[in-house]
Design a protein around this motif. Structure first.
Motif, short mmCIF file in Angstrom:
data_model
loop_
_atom_site.label_atom_id
_atom_site.label_comp_id
_atom_site.label_asym_id
_atom_site.label_seq_id
_atom_site.Cartn_x
_atom_site.Cartn_y
_atom_site.Cartn_z
N GLY A 14 0.84 -1.20 0.00
CA GLY A 14 0.00 0.00 0.00
C GLY A 14 0.87 1.24 0.00
N GLU A 15 0.23 2.34 0.39
CA GLU A 15 0.91 3.61 0.26
C GLU A 15 1.63 4.02 1.55
OE1 GLU A 15 -1.95 5.97 -1.76
OE2 GLU A 15 -1.07 7.75 -0.86
N ALA A 16 0.86 4.18 2.60
CA ALA A 16 1.41 4.60 3.90
C ALA A 16 0.38 4.28 4.96
CB ALA A 16 1.69 6.11 3.89
N PRO A 17 0.81 4.10 6.21
CA PRO A 17 -0.16 3.78 7.27
C PRO A 17 -1.12 4.95 7.52
CG PRO A 17 2.14 3.55 8.04
CD PRO A 17 2.20 4.19 6.70
N ASN B 234 -5.34 4.10 12.21
CA ASN B 234 -5.42 2.82 12.93
C ASN B 234 -4.11 2.05 12.87
OD1 ASN B 234 -8.33 2.67 13.71
ND2 ASN B 234 -8.56 2.97 11.52
N GLU B 235 -3.49 2.10 11.70
CA GLU B 235 -2.23 1.39 11.51
C GLU B 235 -1.14 1.99 12.40
OE1 GLU B 235 -4.15 2.56 8.95
OE2 GLU B 235 -4.95 0.60 8.32
N ASP B 236 -1.16 3.33 12.48
CA ASP B 236 -0.18 4.04 13.31
C ASP B 236 -0.34 3.63 14.78
OD1 ASP B 236 1.79 6.16 13.71
OD2 ASP B 236 0.16 7.35 14.56
N PRO C 137 0.07 -2.85 9.30
CA PRO C 137 -0.54 -2.25 8.11
C PRO C 137 -1.96 -2.78 7.84
CG PRO C 137 1.17 -3.83 7.46
CD PRO C 137 1.20 -3.73 8.96
N PHE C 138 -2.77 -1.95 7.27
CA PHE C 138 -4.12 -2.33 6.80
C PHE C 138 -4.97 -3.01 7.90
CE2 PHE C 138 -2.14 -1.57 2.70
CZ PHE C 138 -3.17 -0.90 2.03
N VAL C 139 -5.18 -2.28 8.98
CA VAL C 139 -6.07 -2.80 10.03
C VAL C 139 -7.33 -1.95 10.17
CG1 VAL C 139 -4.36 -4.04 11.42
CG2 VAL C 139 -4.71 -1.59 11.81
N THR D 266 2.66 -4.75 3.38
CA THR D 266 3.45 -3.60 3.85
C THR D 266 3.05 -2.35 3.07
OG1 THR D 266 5.70 -2.86 4.39
CG2 THR D 266 5.44 -4.04 2.30
N ASN D 267 3.76 -1.28 3.30
CA ASN D 267 3.51 -0.02 2.60
C ASN D 267 4.83 0.51 2.06
OD1 ASN D 267 0.63 0.75 3.08
ND2 ASN D 267 1.24 0.52 5.22
N ILE D 268 4.72 1.45 1.10
CA ILE D 268 5.96 2.07 0.60
C ILE D 268 6.56 2.89 1.75
CG2 ILE D 268 7.00 3.56 -1.15
CD1 ILE D 268 4.36 3.42 -2.68
N TYR E 235 -6.48 -1.70 -7.71
CA TYR E 235 -6.99 -0.48 -7.10
C TYR E 235 -6.74 -0.56 -5.60
CZ TYR E 235 -9.61 1.28 -11.14
OH TYR E 235 -9.97 1.80 -12.34
N HIS E 236 -6.71 0.60 -4.96
CA HIS E 236 -6.56 0.61 -3.50
C HIS E 236 -7.88 0.18 -2.86
CE1 HIS E 236 -5.69 1.88 0.53
NE2 HIS E 236 -4.44 2.13 0.18
N PRO E 237 -7.84 -0.73 -1.87
CA PRO E 237 -9.10 -1.16 -1.26
C PRO E 237 -9.91 0.00 -0.66
CG PRO E 237 -7.21 -2.17 -0.14
CD PRO E 237 -6.68 -1.46 -1.33
N1 URA Z 1 -3.87 2.54 3.38
C1 URA Z 1 -2.62 2.18 3.02
O1 URA Z 1 -2.17 2.49 1.91
N2 URA Z 1 -1.89 1.49 3.89
C2 URA Z 1 -2.34 1.11 5.09
O2 URA Z 1 -1.58 0.45 5.82
C3 URA Z 1 -3.65 1.48 5.44
C4 URA Z 1 -4.40 2.19 4.58
#
Ligand code: URA
Length: 195
Positions: free
Chosen positions: A45-48, A51-53, A58-60, A84-86, A165-167
């Motif tokens: 993905g892109e970045a947290p 919630n992820e922070d 990632p992606f919670v 993971t994320n970039i 696509y991004h979820p």
């Molecule tokens: N969107 C992202 O791109 N990454 C995450 O970890 C959460 C949401």
């Protein structure tokens, strides 16, 4: 050295190297990755987000819930894949990561991939996809796997990129939900392709 240990060391190195110190200062913690170090598919993905922070995983959040659904539709679970994320710190107010922030994390992301050695990288969203496929047009290219060559640890490796696509996009565009689920159905078949 075992992959899990190598990943632990890479995580420690990101902190030690003070990658994107401004982001690190504002974030609760580094969100490094989740799942199996032996995964054949890595989701990027892109970045947290918030919630992820908070959780360090990632992606919670809401997008993550949909990602779990997508995995489930292909009979996969988080423990079978790696996510993971970039950029590995939450950007303030969930703004898009800046190009220099993505560039700062790129060598660490490549190393993370080199350790896991997946067959497939599924990029989530345009930003993540364009890191691997600079000419990517997500509306035309989503769901179409492309084989690329990247140099990792001085060795050229071949890897399949599956741009998705991004979820999160599916959360505000119902049509994309179906598209993502359909694109995702190619995953088990791609996993059967040998390198
Ligand atoms: N969107 C992202 O791109 N990454 C995450 O970890 C959460 C949401």
């Amino acid at each position: 050295m075992a992959k899990a240990k190598q990943l632990e060391e890479l995580k420690a190195k990101i902190i030690e190297d003070k990658v994107t110190p401004e982001l690190a200062e504002q974030a609760a913690q580094l969100v490094f990755g989740d799942g199996s170090p032996d995964a054949e598919i890595v989701f990027i993905g892109e970045a947290p987000g918030k919630n992820e922070d908070l959780k360090g995983v990632p992606f919670v959040g809401a997008a993550g819930k949909f990602l779990d659904e997508m995995l489930d539709s292909a009979n996969l679970q988080r423990k079978d894949v790696y996510i993971t994320n970039i950029v590995k710190y939450r950007p303030p107010n969930n703004r898009d990561p800046e190009p220099d922030e993505k560039a700062a994390f790129w060598p660490y992301l490549l190393k993370q991939i080199a350790i896991i050695k997946p067959k497939i990288i599924a990029t989530l969203g345009r930003h993540s996809g364009q890191v691997f496929l600079p000419d990517l047009r997500i509306s035309a290219d989503h769901g179409q796997p492309k084989r690329i060559h990247v140099t990792m640890d001085g060795k050229e490796e071949s890897i399949i990129i599956l741009p998705l696509y991004h979820p999160a996009a599916a959360l505000y565009n119902g049509g994309l939900r179906q598209t993502l689920l359909e694109d995702f159905q190619s995953v088990p078949k791609l996993l059967g392709v040998s390198n």
